[in-house]
Motif scaffolding. Structure first.
Motif, PDB file in Angstrom:
ATOM      1  N   ALA A 108       0.848  -1.194   0.000  1.00 22.47           N
ATOM      2  CA  ALA A 108       0.000   0.000   0.000  1.00 22.47           C
ATOM      3  C   ALA A 108       0.879   1.237   0.000  1.00 22.47           C
ATOM      4  O   ALA A 108       1.918   1.280   0.662  1.00 22.47           O
ATOM      5  CB  ALA A 108      -0.924   0.011   1.217  1.00 22.47           C
ATOM      6  N   VAL A 109       0.441   2.229  -0.755  1.00 23.73           N
ATOM      7  CA  VAL A 109       1.089   3.540  -0.770  1.00 23.73           C
ATOM      8  C   VAL A 109       0.163   4.521  -0.066  1.00 23.73           C
ATOM      9  O   VAL A 109      -1.025   4.620  -0.412  1.00 23.73           O
ATOM     10  CB  VAL A 109       1.377   4.008  -2.206  1.00 23.73           C
ATOM     11  CG1 VAL A 109       1.968   5.423  -2.209  1.00 23.73           C
ATOM     12  CG2 VAL A 109       2.327   3.039  -2.902  1.00 23.73           C
ATOM     13  N   THR A 110       0.681   5.240   0.907  1.00 26.40           N
ATOM     14  CA  THR A 110      -0.131   6.183   1.669  1.00 26.40           C
ATOM     15  C   THR A 110       0.573   7.534   1.748  1.00 26.40           C
ATOM     16  O   THR A 110       1.791   7.630   1.614  1.00 26.40           O
ATOM     17  CB  THR A 110      -0.405   5.668   3.094  1.00 26.40           C
ATOM     18  OG1 THR A 110       0.850   5.365   3.738  1.00 26.40           O
ATOM     19  CG2 THR A 110      -1.264   4.402   3.062  1.00 26.40           C
ATOM     20  N   ARG A 111      -0.205   8.565   1.980  1.00 25.16           N
ATOM     21  CA  ARG A 111       0.338   9.911   2.114  1.00 25.16           C
ATOM     22  C   ARG A 111       0.922  10.109   3.509  1.00 25.16           C
ATOM     23  O   ARG A 111       0.439   9.540   4.483  1.00 25.16           O
ATOM     24  CB  ARG A 111      -0.755  10.942   1.853  1.00 25.16           C
ATOM     25  CG  ARG A 111      -1.337  10.885   0.442  1.00 25.16           C
ATOM     26  CD  ARG A 111      -2.475  11.878   0.290  1.00 25.16           C
ATOM     27  NE  ARG A 111      -3.018  11.885  -1.063  1.00 25.16           N
ATOM     28  CZ  ARG A 111      -4.023  11.109  -1.478  1.00 25.16           C
ATOM     29  NH1 ARG A 111      -4.572  10.256  -0.622  1.00 25.16           N
ATOM     30  NH2 ARG A 111      -4.458  11.176  -2.725  1.00 25.16           N
ATOM     31  N   SER A 112       1.936  10.969   3.562  1.00 31.47           N
ATOM     32  CA  SER A 112       2.543  11.311   4.839  1.00 31.47           C
ATOM     33  C   SER A 112       3.059  12.738   4.751  1.00 31.47           C
ATOM     34  O   SER A 112       3.238  13.275   3.648  1.00 31.47           O
ATOM     35  CB  SER A 112       3.694  10.358   5.168  1.00 31.47           C
ATOM     36  OG  SER A 112       4.289  10.677   6.407  1.00 31.47           O
ATOM     37  N   LEU A 291      -2.658  -2.072 -10.130  1.00 35.56           N
ATOM     38  CA  LEU A 291      -2.649  -0.843  -9.340  1.00 35.56           C
ATOM     39  C   LEU A 291      -3.168  -1.050  -7.927  1.00 35.56           C
ATOM     40  O   LEU A 291      -3.461  -0.078  -7.226  1.00 35.56           O
ATOM     41  CB  LEU A 291      -3.499   0.233 -10.038  1.00 35.56           C
ATOM     42  CG  LEU A 291      -3.094   0.597 -11.470  1.00 35.56           C
ATOM     43  CD1 LEU A 291      -4.084   1.567 -12.077  1.00 35.56           C
ATOM     44  CD2 LEU A 291      -1.678   1.191 -11.488  1.00 35.56           C
ATOM     45  N   GLY A 292      -3.264  -2.289  -7.483  1.00 37.42           N
ATOM     46  CA  GLY A 292      -3.821  -2.565  -6.166  1.00 37.42           C
ATOM     47  C   GLY A 292      -3.073  -1.865  -5.044  1.00 37.42           C
ATOM     48  O   GLY A 292      -3.674  -1.471  -4.037  1.00 37.42           O
ATOM     49  N   HIS A 293      -1.762  -1.688  -5.187  1.00 40.20           N
ATOM     50  CA  HIS A 293      -0.964  -1.042  -4.146  1.00 40.20           C
ATOM     51  C   HIS A 293      -1.273   0.443  -4.011  1.00 40.20           C
ATOM     52  O   HIS A 293      -0.843   1.086  -3.054  1.00 40.20           O
ATOM     53  CB  HIS A 293       0.523  -1.243  -4.435  1.00 40.20           C
ATOM     54  CG  HIS A 293       0.947  -0.725  -5.778  1.00 40.20           C
ATOM     55  ND1 HIS A 293       0.535  -1.307  -6.962  1.00 40.20           N
ATOM     56  CD2 HIS A 293       1.740   0.326  -6.139  1.00 40.20           C
ATOM     57  CE1 HIS A 293       1.044  -0.647  -7.989  1.00 40.20           C
ATOM     58  NE2 HIS A 293       1.768   0.353  -7.511  1.00 40.20           N
ATOM     59  N   LEU A 294      -2.019   1.001  -4.982  1.00 42.35           N
ATOM     60  CA  LEU A 294      -2.368   2.421  -4.950  1.00 42.35           C
ATOM     61  C   LEU A 294      -3.812   2.666  -4.526  1.00 42.35           C
ATOM     62  O   LEU A 294      -4.260   3.819  -4.490  1.00 42.35           O
ATOM     63  CB  LEU A 294      -2.123   3.043  -6.335  1.00 42.35           C
ATOM     64  CG  LEU A 294      -0.703   2.915  -6.889  1.00 42.35           C
ATOM     65  CD1 LEU A 294      -0.628   3.475  -8.298  1.00 42.35           C
ATOM     66  CD2 LEU A 294       0.309   3.597  -5.973  1.00 42.35           C
ATOM     67  N   THR A 295      -4.527   1.602  -4.196  1.00 43.76           N
ATOM     68  CA  THR A 295      -5.945   1.736  -3.847  1.00 43.76           C
ATOM     69  C   THR A 295      -6.168   2.701  -2.698  1.00 43.76           C
ATOM     70  O   THR A 295      -7.117   3.496  -2.702  1.00 43.76           O
ATOM     71  CB  THR A 295      -6.524   0.356  -3.492  1.00 43.76           C
ATOM     72  OG1 THR A 295      -6.393  -0.516  -4.626  1.00 43.76           O
ATOM     73  CG2 THR A 295      -7.996   0.460  -3.112  1.00 43.76           C
ATOM     74  N   SER A 296      -5.297   2.660  -1.706  1.00 45.14           N
ATOM     75  CA  SER A 296      -5.480   3.484  -0.512  1.00 45.14           C
ATOM     76  C   SER A 296      -5.418   4.980  -0.801  1.00 45.14           C
ATOM     77  O   SER A 296      -5.866   5.794   0.013  1.00 45.14           O
ATOM     78  CB  SER A 296      -4.424   3.126   0.540  1.00 45.14           C
ATOM     79  OG  SER A 296      -3.124   3.213  -0.021  1.00 45.14           O
ATOM     80  N   GLY A 310       0.523  13.419 -18.377  1.00 43.55           N
ATOM     81  CA  GLY A 310       1.740  12.682 -18.687  1.00 43.55           C
ATOM     82  C   GLY A 310       1.826  11.476 -17.780  1.00 43.55           C
ATOM     83  O   GLY A 310       0.952  10.607 -17.795  1.00 43.55           O
ATOM     84  N   THR A 311       2.859  11.424 -16.950  1.00 41.43           N
ATOM     85  CA  THR A 311       2.980  10.314 -16.006  1.00 41.43           C
ATOM     86  C   THR A 311       2.514  10.688 -14.603  1.00 41.43           C
ATOM     87  O   THR A 311       2.392   9.819 -13.747  1.00 41.43           O
ATOM     88  CB  THR A 311       4.452   9.851 -15.902  1.00 41.43           C
ATOM     89  OG1 THR A 311       5.259  10.927 -15.398  1.00 41.43           O
ATOM     90  CG2 THR A 311       4.979   9.391 -17.250  1.00 41.43           C
ATOM     91  N   GLN A 312       2.267  11.952 -14.358  1.00 41.60           N
ATOM     92  CA  GLN A 312       1.955  12.423 -13.000  1.00 41.60           C
ATOM     93  C   GLN A 312       0.469  12.298 -12.694  1.00 41.60           C
ATOM     94  O   GLN A 312      -0.380  12.736 -13.470  1.00 41.60           O
ATOM     95  CB  GLN A 312       2.380  13.882 -12.838  1.00 41.60           C
ATOM     96  CG  GLN A 312       2.259  14.418 -11.418  1.00 41.60           C
ATOM     97  CD  GLN A 312       2.770  15.844 -11.317  1.00 41.60           C
ATOM     98  OE1 GLN A 312       2.425  16.708 -12.118  1.00 41.60           O
ATOM     99  NE2 GLN A 312       3.621  16.077 -10.326  1.00 41.60           N
ATOM    100  N   ALA A 313       0.144  11.688 -11.560  1.00 37.03           N
ATOM    101  CA  ALA A 313      -1.247  11.576 -11.137  1.00 37.03           C
ATOM    102  C   ALA A 313      -1.811  12.963 -10.851  1.00 37.03           C
ATOM    103  O   ALA A 313      -1.198  13.766 -10.138  1.00 37.03           O
ATOM    104  CB  ALA A 313      -1.350  10.700  -9.893  1.00 37.03           C
ATOM    105  N   LEU A 314      -2.981  13.253 -11.385  1.00 37.61           N
ATOM    106  CA  LEU A 314      -3.554  14.590 -11.254  1.00 37.61           C
ATOM    107  C   LEU A 314      -3.864  14.938  -9.800  1.00 37.61           C
ATOM    108  O   LEU A 314      -3.694  16.080  -9.373  1.00 37.61           O
ATOM    109  CB  LEU A 314      -4.823  14.702 -12.096  1.00 37.61           C
ATOM    110  CG  LEU A 314      -4.625  14.683 -13.626  1.00 37.61           C
ATOM    111  CD1 LEU A 314      -5.969  14.750 -14.329  1.00 37.61           C
ATOM    112  CD2 LEU A 314      -3.739  15.842 -14.061  1.00 37.61           C
ATOM    113  N   LYS A 315      -4.327  13.967  -9.026  1.00 36.48           N
ATOM    114  CA  LYS A 315      -4.755  14.253  -7.659  1.00 36.48           C
ATOM    115  C   LYS A 315      -3.700  13.904  -6.606  1.00 36.48           C
ATOM    116  O   LYS A 315      -3.961  14.039  -5.422  1.00 36.48           O
ATOM    117  CB  LYS A 315      -6.063  13.501  -7.365  1.00 36.48           C
ATOM    118  CG  LYS A 315      -7.234  13.981  -8.220  1.00 36.48           C
ATOM    119  CD  LYS A 315      -8.511  13.263  -7.835  1.00 36.48           C
ATOM    120  CE  LYS A 315      -9.693  13.763  -8.667  1.00 36.48           C
ATOM    121  NZ  LYS A 315     -10.963  13.064  -8.296  1.00 36.48           N
ATOM    122  N   GLU A 316      -2.540  13.445  -7.056  1.00 44.19           N
ATOM    123  CA  GLU A 316      -1.440  13.180  -6.128  1.00 44.19           C
ATOM    124  C   GLU A 316      -0.127  13.409  -6.872  1.00 44.19           C
ATOM    125  O   GLU A 316       0.425  12.499  -7.497  1.00 44.19           O
ATOM    126  CB  GLU A 316      -1.513  11.759  -5.575  1.00 44.19           C
ATOM    127  CG  GLU A 316      -0.374  11.368  -4.638  1.00 44.19           C
ATOM    128  CD  GLU A 316      -0.074  12.464  -3.625  1.00 44.19           C
ATOM    129  OE1 GLU A 316       0.920  13.200  -3.809  1.00 44.19           O
ATOM    130  OE2 GLU A 316      -0.846  12.601  -2.655  1.00 44.19           O
TER     131      GLU A 316
END
Length: 377
Positions: A108-112, A291-296, A310-316
């Motif tokens: 899982a990838v989470t914000r910090s 993309l399961g590791h990005l679900t969180s 491009g490659t950058q996620a719009l909301k992160e």
């Protein structure tokens, strides 16, 4: 958790992850110190190491290379087998000392505060940015049909060799390159039927991945300039005429019929109400992004993809994605496309900040790649 974050964590050690690692290193970052690449597999080679042994690339080696070091020529003529690519990726990883941490899966990838946390089965990694390059091979897609089938069902991801199907009645579903290559092989030892959504479209014999990549790139550039969509490679066709497919054409087996409507116990039912018996169905129906590791992070759109610029996620903005297809860079799921997309990604994130590390430290002159029995592409 360390007090100072890594500059980046790259999730996935296949072709897209290695290309990204090359450019991170070239920008002055140190592998294993400033950034790390993690990969769930125990061995190098990415998805190529899990595909069937006789699958071939769609371009010559000089057009199937990652940045910095051209893939050695395939010594047997024609397009390289999967094992050649696996050997190349293995030595590429060693050549640039990318220090991939293997058998480490991202959970899982989470914000910090100040970055992101990549939770893995070997502990947490704290980084300023995360670059996801997990590809699609671990998520095979099979469409849903009414009914049940009591015979054997395989996906492209499960297929290994035609000899396992000798003497059987085999239904092959799918209209892409994998389906055509598998049909070409299996039809030499079994009775085959090919099912596609629309009539298969074959590229001219002299058109391969080189032309497809350049056309896809021009289409992407035109769209960025606001010009009309050219349609890309769609007008040319879908299937590259590698040697085995040309042989199948000469044997007059490249004929497809429209999809069936139901599965039945030992076969399928067609739209005219007739039934056909089969021993095995091979689903060459593609894959979905892993993309399961990005679900969180809660970033997915209704279509299951993560919207990107491009490659950058719009909301992160601390998340970049590479290698999943054209939505993360023109032809970014190909060897040559992954390299060009990785170059642009790293240039945007980390402009060169000091002397570049040598591109061949600790390496000896390249040796001819060896063919590895049983390794896939």
């Amino acid at each position: 958790m360390p007090t100072a974050p890594l500059t980046a964590v790259v999730i996935g050690g296949g072709q897209a992850g290695l290309a990204t690692g090359f450019y991170l290193r070239r920008s002055g970052l140190v592998p294993g110190q400033d950034f790390v690449i993690i990969d769930a597999a125990a061995e190098p080679g990415g998805a190529w190491a899990r595909m069937w042994p006789t699958l071939r690339t769609f371009s010559p080696t000089q057009y199937s290379s990652l940045p910095g070091w051209m893939m050695p020529p395939w010594p047997h003529g024609g397009y390289p087998l999967a094992s050649h690519v696996v050997d190349y990726l293995t030595r590429y990883e060693e050549r640039y000392q990318l220090a991939v941490r293997r058998s480490v899966a991202a959970r899982a990838v989470t914000r910090s505060v100040g970055g992101v946390v990549v939770g893995t089965d070997a502990g947490d990694l704290f980084a300023e940015h995360v670059i996801s390059a997990t590809g699609t091979w671990s998520r095979p897609f099979v469409p849903t049909y009414p009914g049940t089938f009591a015979g054997r069902q395989l996906h492209t991801a499960d297929y290994r060799r035609a000899a396992d199907l000798a003497g059987q009645r085999v239904l092959i579903v799918g209209g892409g390159n994998s389906a055509a290559q598998i049909l070409a092989e299996v039809s030499s030892v079994a009775e085959t039927t090919w099912v596609t959504l629309r009539p298969p479209r074959f590229l001219p014999d002299d058109v391969d991945g080189r032309a497809l990549f350049e056309i896809a790139t021009k289409r992407h550039q035109a769209r960025l300039r606001g010009q009309a969509d050219t349609g890309g490679v769609g007008g040319l066709g879908d299937i590259v005429m590698v040697e085995s497919v040309r042989d199948a054409r000469n044997r007059d087996v490249l004929h497809a019929r429209r999809p069936f409507t139901h599965l039945i116990d030992h076969g399928v039912r067609w739209d005219d109400g007739t039934d056909s018996p089969y021993d095995t169905i091979i689903w060459c129906t593609g894959f979905r992004p892993a993309l399961g590791h990005l679900t969180s992070l809660g970033l997915r759109a209704p279509n299951g993809l993560i919207p990107t610029d491009g490659t950058q996620a719009l909301k992160e903005p601390r998340l970049h994605l590479i290698g999943y297809g054209d939505w993360t860079g023109p032809a970014s799921a190909t060897l040559i496309g992954a390299g060009r997309t990785a170059r642009d990604l790293v240039r945007e994130l980390y402009p060169p900040r000091g002397p570049r590390l040598p591109t061949t430290v600790g390496t000896s002159p390249p040796r001819p790649p060896t063919q590895r029995g049983g390794l896939g592409f």
